[in-house]
Write a protein that holds these residues in place. Structure first.
Motif, PDB file in Angstrom:
ATOM      1  N   THR A 241       0.766  -0.752   0.219  1.00 49.78           N
ATOM      2  CA  THR A 241      -0.003   0.065   0.145  1.00 49.78           C
ATOM      3  C   THR A 241       0.898   0.798  -0.020  1.00 49.78           C
ATOM      4  O   THR A 241       1.792   1.211  -0.058  1.00 49.78           O
ATOM      5  CB  THR A 241      -1.634   0.477   1.284  1.00 49.78           C
ATOM      6  N   CYS A 242       1.083   2.551   0.045  1.00 50.48           N
ATOM      7  CA  CYS A 242       0.961   4.042  -0.352  1.00 50.48           C
ATOM      8  C   CYS A 242      -0.441   4.503   0.765  1.00 50.48           C
ATOM      9  O   CYS A 242      -1.384   4.596   0.111  1.00 50.48           O
ATOM     10  CB  CYS A 242       1.950   3.784  -1.282  1.00 50.48           C
ATOM     11  N   LYS A 243       0.611   6.145   0.511  1.00 47.85           N
ATOM     12  CA  LYS A 243      -0.350   7.011   1.355  1.00 47.85           C
ATOM     13  C   LYS A 243      -1.440   7.368   0.035  1.00 47.85           C
ATOM     14  O   LYS A 243      -2.987   7.771   0.117  1.00 47.85           O
ATOM     15  CB  LYS A 243       0.249   7.626   1.832  1.00 47.85           C
ATOM     16  N   HIS A 244      -1.134   7.012  -1.826  1.00 52.71           N
ATOM     17  CA  HIS A 244      -2.061   7.871  -2.263  1.00 52.71           C
ATOM     18  C   HIS A 244      -3.577   6.380  -2.564  1.00 52.71           C
ATOM     19  O   HIS A 244      -4.828   6.780  -2.104  1.00 52.71           O
ATOM     20  CB  HIS A 244      -1.274   7.659  -3.866  1.00 52.71           C
ATOM     21  N   LEU A 245      -2.707   5.058  -2.214  1.00 55.79           N
ATOM     22  CA  LEU A 245      -3.797   4.605  -1.883  1.00 55.79           C
ATOM     23  C   LEU A 245      -5.000   4.189  -1.096  1.00 55.79           C
ATOM     24  O   LEU A 245      -5.867   4.560  -0.981  1.00 55.79           O
ATOM     25  CB  LEU A 245      -3.145   2.839  -1.499  1.00 55.79           C
ATOM     26  N   LYS A 246      -3.981   4.822   0.505  1.00 57.62           N
ATOM     27  CA  LYS A 246      -4.658   4.991   1.600  1.00 57.62           C
ATOM     28  C   LYS A 246      -5.274   6.319   1.029  1.00 57.62           C
ATOM     29  O   LYS A 246      -7.135   6.567   1.556  1.00 57.62           O
ATOM     30  CB  LYS A 246      -4.124   5.528   2.858  1.00 57.62           C
TER      31      LYS A 246
END
Length: 575
Positions: A241-246
């Motif tokens: 995951t990453c902050k863009h997905l979050k």
């Protein structure tokens, strides 16, 4: 930028002297050198500076670092409050006495620069210039390392090819929409903020720059083209995951998805995400200490159909078009140490006191599907994978025939499950017998044959006791770019522009599915291609065909082709 409250806009009623939005930069000039400037940047919950003082605080989380340049720009009172806030958010084991760098209020700090100035006054201008140049060069290197390693997600804008496919992206099944069969439609009662059907894409703006990243749903996982997602190479693709997905899917949904995909594995650190960067970094740091395993397996030489040694009396088996894997008694690994994320019920089929060498396999001409599945954690598609065992290195000093018999005894009951198979070997009676078997295997869509020398031990490394036979040759090349498609392929990739290990350039234009043409391998990736002949300029001819991405290679490798398999055409690099 997120509509959530900006945690750095005001702290304990104190505002910064200069407000920096997330991703905004500012330059501060060094007081010791009129030519040196340092970059200050706001990145989510912290600020960083490229000066040596900020960098030397490597034992502290990035959110709890400061320097005199930050204090000058933001203000002493604000920085004191920010560091205090950062300290309270740290886990207990990371808390320490805050280091408040206030050169103005510290007499020792004032004394040192004075004495240093006097002691260095006699140094030559040349030496000072070298020092400044070295310092500036170091600053440039540090900026890059900070962006790539120390910020919670990546902040470096990278050029993207016209069509990008995440490495290890599985082939998508038909989209299931939001129906009951869609495993990502809802997890533990939590739905994503934005629903993406299988194959659907969206874009997310970088939190730290003007870059746009592509987010895509592919079967049971999402990927993002940002560096932070790609850098989680040790985690299963469905547990990254990453902050863009979050931001797009929602933090609660992402935490639930990662926990389900890989509750105790390599993806657990990623689940912590931007909401608790210190914890996430701590877990990642622990993981990075693990030594990567490598396995010195038996590797084959090539047997030429026309000029190879007499194979009479050798043992022949089908060369499987799967993924080479070693079972070390606990887990499956590639020979270069990449872990394959087999479920527990699959691992339980194998004894814990032996080492096994074989192929993770899902059928002829299913190489790309196999790669996708074995790199995915908790995938129901592991039921399609079987492990075809062709040797037992832990008993490698015994003759091959004894090792093969031992394998048959160990797995005579397990073979009934359909997921374990000891590779069948046939005694070769003549060269013609080999050619007949090769024709039969290739007619059925197989890749070729393997030959084992009778009575041979298990050698570590390339050996003449193991030979491979194919009418076609396989090699690896690096992707340089794309040729646009024409006709039925108009609007998608028509061919990959590639370079061989020799430096020769050529195109690979066949062997792609429609999906792969829409999302081809990214520029810089290593692919495996297949061909029959080379030109006399040693470039593949007769329509080299795409096989798949070479997940265990980081450099291209050329095939060894005898002179009689080289054509007369001289087409240079434009084949």
């Amino acid at each position: 930028m997120s509509t959530e409250k900006d945690i750095l806009a005001e702290i304990d009623g104190i505002k910064p002297n200069k407000v920096l939005a997330d991703g905004e930069e500012f330059e501060a000039r060094s007081k010791s050198s009129s030519k040196t400037t340092y970059k200050l940047k706001r990145t989510w919950d912290h600020y960083y500076c490229t000066c040596p003082a900020w960098r030397m605080q490597s034992k502290k989380p990035v959110s709890a670092r400061s320097c005199k340049h930050l204090r000058e720009v933001l203000g002493d009172a604000y920085e004191d409050a920010r560091l205090k806030q950062a300290e309270t958010l740290l886990p207990d084991e990371q808390k320490s006495q805050p280091s408040k760098e206030k050169p103005k209020s510290t007499s020792k700090a004032a004394a040192k620069p004075k004495s240093k100035t006097s002691s260095t006054a006699t140094k030559t201008t040349r030496g000072s210039k070298r020092k400044r140049e070295a310092e500036e060069e170091e600053d440039e290197k540090v900026e890059e390392s900070i962006d790539k390693e120390e910020e919670p997600p990546a902040t470096v804008a990278e050029p993207e090819p016209p069509a990008i496919q995440a490495a290890n992206e599985p082939e998508a099944e038909a989209a299931t929409g939001g129906g009951p069969e869609d495993v990502l439609a809802e997890i533990n009662g939590i739905k994503p903020l934005k629903y993406l059907a299988d194959g659907e894409e969206t874009e997310a703006k970088s939190h730290t720059s003007s870059s746009l990243y592509k987010i895509k749903r592919t079967w049971d996982h999402f990927y993002c083209t940002c560096p932070a997602w790609r850098n989680q190479a040790r985690a299963p693709t469905n547990a990254r995951t990453c902050k863009h997905l979050k931001t797009v899917l929602g933090e609660a949904y992402e935490n639930a998805r990662i926990a389900r995909a890989d509750p105790n594995g390599a993806g657990a650190a990623a689940a912590a995400g931007p909401s608790s960067p210190s914890k996430g970094r701590k877990k990642a740091k622990v993981d990075s200490k693990d030594e990567k395993k490598t396995f010195d397996v038996l590797l084959a030489n090539k047997w030429d159909i026309e000029s190879g040694p007499d194979p009479t009396g050798w043992w022949a088996s089908e060369k499987l078009d799967g993924v080479r894997a070693v079972f070390d008694g606990e887990q499956f690994y590639s020979r270069t140490g990449n872990k394959f994320f087999a479920p527990k019920e699959f691992l339980d089929l194998f004894p814990k006191d032996v080492t096994l060498d074989g192929e993770l396999y899902s059928g002829r001409q299913n190489f790309q599907d196999t790669v996708s599945i074995v790199r995915t954690s908790n995938s129901p598609k592991w039921s399609l994978i079987s492990f075809h065992i062709f040797d037992i290195p832990s008993h490698g000093t015994k003759p091959f025939e004894e090792r093969l018999k031992l394998l048959e005894e160990l797995f005579q009951d397990k073979e009934k499950t359909g997921q374990v198979k000891v590779v069948e070997h046939t005694a070769v009676t003549s060269r013609d017998h080999v050619l007949e078997m090769l024709k039969d295997v290739e007619t059925k869509g197989g890749e070729g044959l393997m030959l084992r020398k009778p009575g041979s031990t298990y050698e570590h490394g390339r050996s003449s006791t193991l030979l491979k036979i194919k009418s076609f040759y396989d090699a690896e090349a690096k992707v340089l770019g794309y040729e646009p498609g024409k006709g039925k392929n108009k609007g998608v990739m028509g061919a990959l522009k590639c370079v061989m290990a020799s430096g020769k350039k050529f195109n690979v234009g066949t062997g792609f599915s429609d999906k792969q043409r829409r999302d081809p391998p990214k520029i810089g990736s290593i692919i495996t291609y297949r061909f029959q002949e080379l030109t006399r300029d040693n470039v593949p001819r007769r329509f080299p065909s795409y096989v798949g991405e070479a997940i265990d290679k980081d450099e291209p490798t050329d095939a060894e082709v005898p002179d009689h398999r080289k054509g007369d055409a001289k087409t240079g690099d434009d084949v």
